[in-house]
Design an enzyme around this catalytic site. Structure first.
Site, mmCIF file in Angstrom:
data_model
loop_
_atom_site.group_PDB
_atom_site.id
_atom_site.type_symbol
_atom_site.label_atom_id
_atom_site.label_comp_id
_atom_site.label_asym_id
_atom_site.label_seq_id
_atom_site.Cartn_x
_atom_site.Cartn_y
_atom_site.Cartn_z
ATOM 1 N N LYS A 96 -2.545 6.907 -2.655
ATOM 2 C CA LYS A 96 -1.389 6.134 -2.269
ATOM 3 C C LYS A 96 -0.148 6.377 -3.605
ATOM 4 C CE LYS A 96 -2.648 3.187 1.311
ATOM 5 N NZ LYS A 96 -3.967 3.740 1.616
ATOM 6 N N HIS A 137 -2.602 -0.983 -1.611
ATOM 7 C CA HIS A 137 -1.352 -0.873 -1.598
ATOM 8 C C HIS A 137 -0.451 -1.513 -2.878
ATOM 9 C CE1 HIS A 137 -0.640 0.954 2.414
ATOM 10 N NE2 HIS A 137 -1.635 0.344 2.643
ATOM 11 N N SER A 167 -1.147 -4.467 4.038
ATOM 12 C CA SER A 167 -0.510 -3.070 4.451
ATOM 13 C C SER A 167 0.440 -3.509 5.638
ATOM 14 C CB SER A 167 -1.446 -2.214 4.754
ATOM 15 O OG SER A 167 -2.476 -2.672 5.757
#
Lengths: 84, 415
Positions: free
Chosen positions: B249, B218, B190
């Site tokens: 996300k 991610h 990240s």
């Protein structure tokens, strides 16, 4: 045979510095408060010392302060009766 | 004990200390749905400012997508607002099972269990499946939630230098006497925006008889040809024993996470993972929203393709302008400034230019590696990125960092 001090210093350099990290580490360099060793990866240092010197480091003694420099680590080893 | 003046002072002093170190975090109020352009109040209560958002994890731009919002509305109508229960008492609906099946299919695993968040998944998974006879060997840059999870687990922990396969191999050799070995890594990192070398990790894990764990939060939804994540990108689909990921996300952006992988491991989590056992079920609106997200991204790769184009444009634009960026394949592009104060000053000036990006420095990243982390989205249009690039260049010129080497920047501003 290298001294305890140099053995520990060499281990710290190999274990914690990335290949592109050109920071100089000496016997007095703050390892944990200096951001070189975090409390998470400190465990591998403890395991190394226990294996290398055939000792058990009690959790109470494996504090961030005790591991904060090569000199501090050597003092801790002396306390645990590790001899050259 | 009463909350005396002395007690109050203990906390007051700690908070003042954070402020004096410059690491006191302040929230900004966003007065709009999440998107590539948002209205922000900063500080809260001040005049609203319209800015281009370069710091959301809204990789596929689905956080406020009309289809996802509608599905969530439908979920609310059909399955209600909440379940008032943990999963194993009376909190499992048919749609929870359906989402677990769909995630299993999407990630190419054997089974999946939902958690309230990926933070919870990481906090619970290790303790549920490993004991003091085992060892966890983690990349040193794994997410904080993994570190917390490892701390809650009795297995020995060890670590290897970031993506250093020789170091990982040494550690695997060192721990051959353990009952189980688990290599632990983020799929996409990240803070650095690079991907784990999963093909190499799987090879080493096979050689030294270890399981592989990845947190693909991610990456899930956009990395790999069809967005199945780092394991698809690295050609090891089906070979990762445990994947944790988030619905917060790319996969909709609301909340919720999961552990997906070998069926026995998932079952162990159902029996023993404490954040699963002792917290509420994921709300039906989120489940329905996530199901629609999986539909959208399984129908077409259009959104992840656009994100890839945006990321390529952005990386090239910054590099051509003379910024130092961290190389990588993800939609996370760190602009390296090295000095903590410089990263804060640049972020502040960017905000004045209408660009919302955040500066990160120690202890979030290692000392001397302060940066502005930029994150791309499929919701960004080219004009957003052109405007953002122009702002970066203007601010870069002001601080005279364009075309400068790391050493030159450090010489000018310090570490």
């Amino acid at each position: 045979m290298p001294s305890i001090k140099d053995t520990v210093l060499q281990y710290v350099k190999n274990e914690y510095l990335e290949s592109d990290d050109d920071r100089e580490i000496t016997y007095d360099t703050p390892l944990i408060s200096g951001g070189i060793v975090d409390s998470f990866s400190m465990v591998s240092l403890k395991v190394f010392l226990e294996t290398q010197y055939k000792i058990q480091i009690p959790d109470a003694k494996a504090s961030p302060e005790a591991f904060d420099s090569v000199n501090n680590i050597v003092n801790l080893l002396k306390e645990l009766n590790v001899k050259e | 004990m009463a909350y005396t003046a002395d007690v109050r002072k203990v906390y007051f002093d700690q908070l003042e200390d954070l402020k004096s170190q410059g690491i006191f975090k302040e929230e900004r109020a966003i007065c709009a749905p999440q998107d590539s352009e948002i209205e922000v109040e900063f500080p809260i209560g001040s005049e609203k400012k319209k800015v281009i958002n370069m710091c959301a994890n809204n990789y596929l731009g689905l956080s406020s997508h009309p289809e996802v919002v509608k599905a969530a509305h439908d979920g609310l109508d059909v399955r209600g607002y909440g379940m008032s229960s943990v999963r194993f008492i009376c909190g499992t609906q048919d749609i929870h099972k359906e989402l677990e099946r769909k995630l299993t299919e999407f990630l190419g695993t054997e089974d999946t269990i939902l958690f309230p968040s990926c933070m919870d998944a990481n906090a619970g998974v290790f303790e549920a499946i490993l004991t003091e006879q085992d060892v966890m060997i983690a990349d040193r840059l794994v997410h904080a939630s993994i570190i917390d999870g490892m701390r809650l687990c009795k297995a020995q922990n060890d670590s290897f230098k970031h993506s250093d396969m020789a170091h990982l191999e040494e550690k695997l050799q060192l721990h051959q006497n353990k009952r189980l070995r688990m290599v632990i890594t983020d799929g996409a990192f990240s803070m650095d925006g690079d991907l784990a070398k999963l093909d190499k990790i799987v090879e080493l894990a096979e050689k030294y008889n270890a399981m592989v764990f990845i947190d693909d939060s991610h990456a899930s939804g956009y990395i790999g040809r069809t967005g199945r994540g780092t394991q698809e990108h690295c050609g090891v689909l089906g070979k990762i024993d445990i994947i944790t990921t988030t619905l917060g996300k790319a996969l909709g952006g609301a909340s919720g996470g999961c552990v997906s992988g070998r069926k026995e491991i998932v079952e162990m989590c159902r029996q023993k993972a404490r954040p699963y056992l002792f917290s509420n079920t994921v709300a039906p609106v989120i489940v329905e929203g996530a199901l629609r997200v999986l539909d959208i991204i399984s129908r077409s790769t259009e959104r992840r393709d656009k994100l890839e184009e945006n990321s390529t444009f952005w990386r090239k634009g910054l590099t051509d302008a003379g910024f130092i960026i961290k190389e990588g394949e993800t939609a996370i592009v760190p602009v390296m400034l090295f000095n903590a104060k410089l990263s804060q000053d640049v972020a502040k000036d960017l905000y004045a230019e209408g660009i919302y990006a955040v500066g990160f420095f120690f202890p979030v990243v290692p000392k001397g590696q302060a940066r502005i982390r930029t994150q791309l989205s499929a919701a960004h249009e080219r004009h957003h990125l052109e405007k953002a690039l122009a702002a970066f260049i203007k601010v870069g010129k002001k601080y005279d960092i364009l075309g400068k080497t790391k050493q030159e920047i450090i010489d000018k501003y310090g570490m």
